[in-house]
Design an enzyme around this catalytic site. Structure first.
Site, short mmCIF file in Angstrom:
data_model
loop_
_atom_site.label_atom_id
_atom_site.label_comp_id
_atom_site.label_asym_id
_atom_site.label_seq_id
_atom_site.Cartn_x
_atom_site.Cartn_y
_atom_site.Cartn_z
CB SER A 1 -0.92 0.03 1.25
OG SER A 1 -1.80 1.09 1.16
CG HIS B 1 -4.32 -1.14 -2.30
ND1 HIS B 1 -5.04 -1.40 -1.43
CD2 HIS B 1 -3.52 -0.17 -1.89
CE1 HIS B 1 -4.70 -0.75 -0.09
NE2 HIS B 1 -3.87 0.11 -0.49
#
Length: 327
Positions: free
Chosen positions: A83, A106
């Site tokens: 992330s 993501h």
């Protein structure tokens, strides 16, 4: 106060460790940026990552600060860089990853409670944040924007070979025994082997380059295969210790005030930009009030309006008074 990062000087440069959730424990990137900025100009930096991500706004501020740093930056992914942590990794001039470590990208996500307009505002903010993230991933990998955007939308986990093939890293190192003490199961596509390994210690490979000192404040520790020399100096040593503590306390208090103001205004996505610009609380209040004035719809008294009655304090008054005594 417990922190998610450590910055320490070494004879050959500085070592920066992010071994926890970015923005945890109420410690924002403001303190990180202050300590990074205190390093001598051109200092080489070894940035070691083992993090599930965290605040994307903090990550963007850290990425920009690292890109501005004049010294060589080598990133070591010691377990996972997921992330927001994967975006920070992209600031490295060289990125090294053990063959069984993981990197994940993501789409950014966020929470909002309010009207349909509040929802649309959040969606627009997330689109802008994604655009910034895509730019960073593209700059490192050289891949087209639409390919990166698709990988982000799919929540893509990459081992070292995948990351090398896609251009996200520059070199593969010897494997480590994985055990990230993070809740990676909350991600929808987390690799099963990483989920299963979420409780044990991390054992680095038998090489000096992958064996930093253990980190007392992190959720995960790395035990070095061979002793690592003590730093010749430290940013926290001697008289600098008390000065650094005072500076850090001040920047943390300021950052919390900025974040609280933005949350109260329903614009949490703006906090990262205000902190990066080192805006004063008065400037933050003025910007939030100006933005609200531009977006407030006209209220016609002929129609009954939902929400609190006339006794409630106006939104602008709340913002204007908030933190006045602290500012």
């Amino acid at each position: 106060m417990k922190s998610w990062y450590t910055i320490r000087a070494r004879a050959s440069g500085a070592e920066v460790l992010i071994y926890d959730e970015i923005g945890a424990y109420g410690v924002t990137a403001k303190g990180f940026l202050a300590e990074l900025g205190a390093l001598p100009e051109g200092t080489p930096v070894d940035l070691r990552l083992n993090s599930p991500g965290g605040s994307v706004f903090d990550a963007v501020a850290i990425y920009n600060a690292l890109k501005r740093h004049a010294g060589e930056i080598t990133v070591w992914i010691d377990g996972i860089a997921a992330s927001a942590a994967s975006y920070i990794a992209m600031a490295g001039d060289q990125i090294v990853m053990p063959e069984n470590a993981f990197l994940m990208i993501h789409d950014p996500s966020g929470l909002v409670m309010g009207t349909a307009e509040d929802m649309r505002t959040m969606a627009e903010a997330l689109d802008k944040v994604k655009g910034s993230l895509v730019t960073g991933y593209v700059a490192k990998s050289g891949k087209p924007e639409d390919e990166i955007a698709a990988l982000m939308a799919a929540e893509t986990w990459l081992d070292a070979q995948d990351a090398l093939d896609l251009g996200f890293i520059d070199r593969i190192a010897a494997p480590v025994t994985l055990a990230a003490a993070f809740d990676v199961a909350r991600f929808r596509n987390a690799p099963p082997e990483l989920v299963e390994a979420a409780a044990g210690p991390v054992e680095p490979a038998e090489t000096a380059e992958t064996a930093p000192e253990g980190v007392a404040d992190g959720n995960t520790q790395l035990t070095p295969a061979s002793p690592v020399p003590e730093p010749a100096s430290s940013v926290a040593d001697g008289n600098a210790s008390s000065d650094a503590a005072v500076v850090r306390a001040e920047v943390i208090a300021h950052a919390r005030a900025v974040i609280d103001l933005c949350r109260l205004a329903g614009q949490p996505q703006r906090a990262g930009r205000f902190l990066e610009e080192d805006a004063s609380l008065d400037a933050v209040r003025a910007a939030l009030l100006a933005a609200r004035a531009q977006t407030d719809p006209e209220i016609f008294p002929a129609h009954a309006q939902p929400g609190p009655g006339p006794s409630a304090r106006p939104w602008g008054d709340v913002i204007a008074r908030t933190f006045r005594q602290k500012g």
